[in-house]
Write a protein that holds these residues in place. Structure first.
Motif, PDB file in Angstrom:
ATOM      1  N   VAL A 162     -30.701  32.289 -21.936  1.00 57.58           N
ATOM      2  CA  VAL A 162     -31.996  31.987 -22.539  1.00 57.58           C
ATOM      3  C   VAL A 162     -32.661  30.873 -21.743  1.00 57.58           C
ATOM      4  CG1 VAL A 162     -33.183  31.214 -24.626  1.00 57.58           C
ATOM      5  CG2 VAL A 162     -31.150  32.663 -24.818  1.00 57.58           C
ATOM      6  N   SER A 163     -33.931  31.054 -21.453  1.00 57.34           N
ATOM      7  CA  SER A 163     -34.700  30.067 -20.702  1.00 57.34           C
ATOM      8  C   SER A 163     -36.016  29.803 -21.431  1.00 57.34           C
ATOM      9  CB  SER A 163     -34.967  30.577 -19.285  1.00 57.34           C
ATOM     10  OG  SER A 163     -35.710  31.797 -19.338  1.00 57.34           O
ATOM     11  N   CYS A 164     -36.813  28.910 -20.870  1.00 58.10           N
ATOM     12  CA  CYS A 164     -38.131  28.621 -21.430  1.00 58.10           C
ATOM     13  C   CYS A 164     -39.074  28.278 -20.275  1.00 58.10           C
ATOM     14  CB  CYS A 164     -38.055  27.476 -22.441  1.00 58.10           C
ATOM     15  SG  CYS A 164     -37.531  25.914 -21.718  1.00 58.10           S
ATOM     16  N   PRO A 165     -40.386  28.339 -20.504  1.00 54.79           N
ATOM     17  CA  PRO A 165     -41.325  28.086 -19.400  1.00 54.79           C
ATOM     18  C   PRO A 165     -41.153  26.726 -18.746  1.00 54.79           C
ATOM     19  CG  PRO A 165     -42.459  29.148 -21.230  1.00 54.79           C
ATOM     20  CD  PRO A 165     -41.081  28.807 -21.723  1.00 54.79           C
ATOM     21  N   GLU A 166     -40.868  25.678 -19.543  1.00 52.33           N
ATOM     22  CA  GLU A 166     -40.733  24.337 -18.978  1.00 52.33           C
ATOM     23  C   GLU A 166     -39.542  24.246 -18.026  1.00 52.33           C
ATOM     24  OE1 GLU A 166     -42.257  23.722 -23.295  1.00 52.33           O
ATOM     25  OE2 GLU A 166     -41.029  25.154 -22.163  1.00 52.33           O
ATOM     26  N   THR A 182     -32.166  35.755 -16.079  1.00 50.45           N
ATOM     27  CA  THR A 182     -32.095  35.379 -17.476  1.00 50.45           C
ATOM     28  C   THR A 182     -32.290  36.609 -18.350  1.00 50.45           C
ATOM     29  OG1 THR A 182     -33.012  33.867 -19.150  1.00 50.45           O
ATOM     30  CG2 THR A 182     -34.576  34.841 -17.608  1.00 50.45           C
ATOM     31  N   ALA A 183     -31.802  36.523 -19.584  1.00 47.27           N
ATOM     32  CA  ALA A 183     -31.990  37.624 -20.528  1.00 47.27           C
ATOM     33  C   ALA A 183     -33.240  37.422 -21.377  1.00 47.27           C
ATOM     34  CB  ALA A 183     -30.765  37.769 -21.433  1.00 47.27           C
ATOM     35  N   ALA A 184     -33.781  36.208 -21.411  1.00 46.58           N
ATOM     36  CA  ALA A 184     -34.957  35.944 -22.242  1.00 46.58           C
ATOM     37  C   ALA A 184     -35.675  34.691 -21.781  1.00 46.58           C
ATOM     38  CB  ALA A 184     -34.544  35.784 -23.703  1.00 46.58           C
ATOM     39  N   ILE A 185     -37.005  34.731 -21.855  1.00 50.51           N
ATOM     40  CA  ILE A 185     -37.836  33.544 -21.679  1.00 50.51           C
ATOM     41  C   ILE A 185     -38.452  33.249 -23.037  1.00 50.51           C
ATOM     42  CG2 ILE A 185     -39.776  32.476 -20.481  1.00 50.51           C
ATOM     43  CD1 ILE A 185     -39.331  34.457 -18.194  1.00 50.51           C
ATOM     44  N   ASP A 186     -37.970  32.202 -23.680  1.00 53.16           N
ATOM     45  CA  ASP A 186     -38.417  31.874 -25.030  1.00 53.16           C
ATOM     46  C   ASP A 186     -39.723  31.093 -25.006  1.00 53.16           C
ATOM     47  OD1 ASP A 186     -36.253  33.237 -25.993  1.00 53.16           O
ATOM     48  OD2 ASP A 186     -35.434  31.564 -27.149  1.00 53.16           O
ATOM     49  N   GLU A 187     -40.158  30.718 -26.212  1.00 57.46           N
ATOM     50  CA  GLU A 187     -41.496  30.157 -26.395  1.00 57.46           C
ATOM     51  C   GLU A 187     -41.694  28.799 -25.749  1.00 57.46           C
ATOM     52  OE1 GLU A 187     -44.022  28.422 -30.192  1.00 57.46           O
ATOM     53  OE2 GLU A 187     -42.571  30.038 -30.532  1.00 57.46           O
ATOM     54  N   ARG A 188     -40.782  27.828 -26.024  1.00 53.82           N
ATOM     55  CA  ARG A 188     -41.048  26.453 -25.601  1.00 53.82           C
ATOM     56  C   ARG A 188     -39.829  25.574 -25.856  1.00 53.82           C
ATOM     57  NH1 ARG A 188     -41.806  23.408 -30.282  1.00 53.82           N
ATOM     58  NH2 ARG A 188     -42.090  24.705 -32.155  1.00 53.82           N
ATOM     59  N   LEU A 189     -39.936  24.315 -25.436  1.00 54.00           N
ATOM     60  CA  LEU A 189     -38.986  23.272 -25.820  1.00 54.00           C
ATOM     61  C   LEU A 189     -39.539  22.500 -27.009  1.00 54.00           C
ATOM     62  CD1 LEU A 189     -37.873  21.533 -22.481  1.00 54.00           C
ATOM     63  CD2 LEU A 189     -36.552  23.127 -23.876  1.00 54.00           C
TER      64      LEU A 189
END
Length: 211
Positions: A162-166, A182-189
């Motif tokens: 799981v990752s995020c844009p930041e 990665t398996a997913a780019i989530d919304e945010r930190l």
């Protein structure tokens, strides 16, 4: 899609990731799912490893096959949560050498502090795959890649669930030559440096500990 980032959207990967995210998932199920996800992702991560032709003998005749070129792959786990991905990938690449980078996050600064570093020899001739379940701020991944790059590996890849844009932006800015899987780019930190919606603290959930 962000350059240098591959989201592994295979249905089995996405299904198992959904199960992994659930807060009701037990420790034993979390471990099992994390290992299965790592094994599935390993196929995509290693897709472009260089091959060479080798002469072999089958029970019927001489033949030419293909084998991975160069010295054995190195899998590097960022401790401690990276161990969960490491075990699953070793099921697919059992001959890989293994390295470890021990980092913990200072909860005040969110910056990594190194406490352990151990790599196989001759990284110059090896393809290195660095694994950590979460790419949040990206600081731990950057610190690990900084140390590994100093040993001049033949190639580097970074793998997370799981990752995020930041985190992606931070890692790409510091290591634009290292592809991210990665398996997913989530919304945010959030304000505590955790991925939203994420899956919580991967290390605590894998080892059955609490912060």
């Amino acid at each position: 899609m962000t350059a240098g980032v591959q989201v592994i959207g295979h249905p089995l990967v996405q299904h198992k990731l959904t199960l992994l995210r659930k807060k009701q998932t037990s420790t034993i199920e979390f471990r099992r799912l994390l290992g299965e996800l790592a094994a599935l992702m390993a196929y995509e991560v290693t897709r472009n490893l260089p091959l060479r032709e080798v002469a072999i003998e089958t029970p019927v005749a001489a033949a030419t096959g293909q084998a991975i070129d160069g010295k054995k792959v190195v899998l590097v786990a960022i401790l401690r949560a990276g161990i969960g991905l490491l075990d699953g990938m070793l099921d697919v690449v059992p001959g890989a050498r293994v390295g470890h980078v021990g980092l913990y996050r200072d909860e005040q600064t969110l910056h990594p502090v190194e406490y352990y570093f151990r790599m196989p020899r001759d990284l110059e001739a090896r393809d290195v795959i660095v694994v950590d379940p979460m790419l949040a701020t990206g600081n731990s991944a950057i610190a690990a890649l900084d140390r590994i790059k100093a040993q001049r590996p033949r190639s580097l890849r970074f793998v997370c669930l799981v990752s995020c844009p930041e985190g992606i932006a931070n890692l790409r800015a510091r290591h634009p030559d290292v592809p991210i899987f990665t398996a997913a780019i989530d919304e945010r930190l959030n304000e505590h440096g955790y991925i939203v919606p994420g899956l919580g603290d991967a290390g605590d959930r894998y080892f059955g500990t609490r912060p």
